[in-house]
Scaffold this motif. Structure first.
Motif, PDB file in Angstrom:
ATOM      1  N   TYR A  19       0.831  -1.212   0.000  1.00 15.52           N
ATOM      2  CA  TYR A  19       0.000   0.000   0.000  1.00 15.52           C
ATOM      3  C   TYR A  19       0.861   1.255   0.000  1.00 15.52           C
ATOM      4  CZ  TYR A  19      -3.834  -3.160   1.040  1.00 15.52           C
ATOM      5  OH  TYR A  19      -4.745  -4.180   0.983  1.00 15.52           O
ATOM      6  N   LEU A  20       1.948   1.237   0.761  1.00 14.21           N
ATOM      7  CA  LEU A  20       2.855   2.386   0.772  1.00 14.21           C
ATOM      8  C   LEU A  20       3.474   2.600  -0.607  1.00 14.21           C
ATOM      9  CD1 LEU A  20       4.579   1.866   4.226  1.00 14.21           C
ATOM     10  CD2 LEU A  20       2.957   3.675   3.617  1.00 14.21           C
ATOM     11  N   GLU A  21       3.787   1.514  -1.293  1.00  9.35           N
ATOM     12  CA  GLU A  21       4.319   1.606  -2.652  1.00  9.35           C
ATOM     13  C   GLU A  21       3.274   2.183  -3.607  1.00  9.35           C
ATOM     14  OE1 GLU A  21       5.376  -1.594  -6.024  1.00  9.35           O
ATOM     15  OE2 GLU A  21       6.469  -1.867  -4.136  1.00  9.35           O
ATOM     16  N   MET A  22       2.026   1.786  -3.417  1.00  6.82           N
ATOM     17  CA  MET A  22       0.948   2.277  -4.273  1.00  6.82           C
ATOM     18  C   MET A  22       0.764   3.786  -4.161  1.00  6.82           C
ATOM     19  SD  MET A  22      -1.834  -0.787  -3.693  1.00  6.82           S
ATOM     20  CE  MET A  22      -3.167  -0.049  -4.633  1.00  6.82           C
ATOM     21  N   LEU A  38      -4.685   1.794   4.138  1.00  6.23           N
ATOM     22  CA  LEU A  38      -3.800   2.119   5.246  1.00  6.23           C
ATOM     23  C   LEU A  38      -4.605   2.564   6.466  1.00  6.23           C
ATOM     24  CD1 LEU A  38      -0.938   3.901   3.314  1.00  6.23           C
ATOM     25  CD2 LEU A  38      -0.767   1.736   4.563  1.00  6.23           C
ATOM     26  N   GLY A  39      -5.683   3.286   6.226  1.00  5.15           N
ATOM     27  CA  GLY A  39      -6.564   3.671   7.327  1.00  5.15           C
ATOM     28  C   GLY A  39      -7.214   2.471   7.978  1.00  5.15           C
ATOM     29  N   GLU A  40      -7.611   1.499   7.166  1.00  3.85           N
ATOM     30  CA  GLU A  40      -8.224   0.277   7.698  1.00  3.85           C
ATOM     31  C   GLU A  40      -7.215  -0.537   8.516  1.00  3.85           C
ATOM     32  OE1 GLU A  40     -10.031  -2.008   4.548  1.00  3.85           O
ATOM     33  OE2 GLU A  40     -11.189  -0.276   3.869  1.00  3.85           O
ATOM     34  N   ILE A  41      -5.974  -0.583   8.048  1.00  2.36           N
ATOM     35  CA  ILE A  41      -4.940  -1.317   8.775  1.00  2.36           C
ATOM     36  C   ILE A  41      -4.698  -0.657  10.131  1.00  2.36           C
ATOM     37  CG2 ILE A  41      -2.483  -1.895   8.813  1.00  2.36           C
ATOM     38  CD1 ILE A  41      -2.685  -2.251   5.747  1.00  2.36           C
ATOM     39  N   LEU A  70      -6.254   9.096   8.610  1.00  2.85           N
ATOM     40  CA  LEU A  70      -5.612   9.564   9.841  1.00  2.85           C
ATOM     41  C   LEU A  70      -6.582   9.522  11.012  1.00  2.85           C
ATOM     42  CD1 LEU A  70      -3.595  12.508   8.297  1.00  2.85           C
ATOM     43  CD2 LEU A  70      -2.606  10.516   9.451  1.00  2.85           C
ATOM     44  N   GLY A  71      -7.847   9.848  10.758  1.00  2.00           N
ATOM     45  CA  GLY A  71      -8.862   9.759  11.803  1.00  2.00           C
ATOM     46  C   GLY A  71      -9.076   8.335  12.275  1.00  2.00           C
ATOM     47  N   LYS A  72      -9.021   7.389  11.361  1.00  4.22           N
ATOM     48  CA  LYS A  72      -9.176   5.972  11.728  1.00  4.22           C
ATOM     49  C   LYS A  72      -7.985   5.472  12.543  1.00  4.22           C
ATOM     50  CE  LYS A  72     -12.112   4.519   7.903  1.00  4.22           C
ATOM     51  NZ  LYS A  72     -12.207   3.660   6.709  1.00  4.22           N
ATOM     52  N   ILE A  73      -6.806   5.971  12.214  1.00  6.15           N
ATOM     53  CA  ILE A  73      -5.593   5.527  12.910  1.00  6.15           C
ATOM     54  C   ILE A  73      -5.539   6.102  14.331  1.00  6.15           C
ATOM     55  CG2 ILE A  73      -3.066   5.611  12.889  1.00  6.15           C
ATOM     56  CD1 ILE A  73      -3.268   5.505   9.799  1.00  6.15           C
TER      57      ILE A  73
END
Length: 83
Positions: A19-22, A38-41, A70-73
């Motif tokens: 995901y970071l690569e994407m 990334l938010g879900e992770i 960011l809110g999810k994290i």
């Protein structure tokens, strides 16, 4: 989209590194999907990258989804950028 999976079930098989690569992809839909995943992770290691996207990405939808992720994290270090 580039050479990344397009189906939701295929995207779920990727890990944080993919995901970071994407996020480097030229296609904004690919970047947006990666931000959402990334938010879900929810791993705080993604926070600095998401903050950079929030500031620098040219696509509005990527920036908005960065805020949501960011809110999810829920990492307090992101608060100054969100206020």
């Amino acid at each position: 989209m580039s050479g990344y999976p397009k189906k939701e079930e295929d995207l779920n098989m990727l890990g944080m590194e993919e995901y970071l690569e994407m996020l480097q992809d030229e296609d904004s839909d690919t970047r947006k999907m990666a931000v959402c995943k990334l938010g879900e992770i929810g791993d705080t290691l993604a926070v600095p990258v998401l903050l950079q996207l929030l500031i620098k990405d040219i696509e509005f939808s990527v920036r908005v989804n960065s805020i949501i992720a960011l809110g999810k994290i829920k990492d307090k270090s992101a608060l100054p950028a969100l206020l």
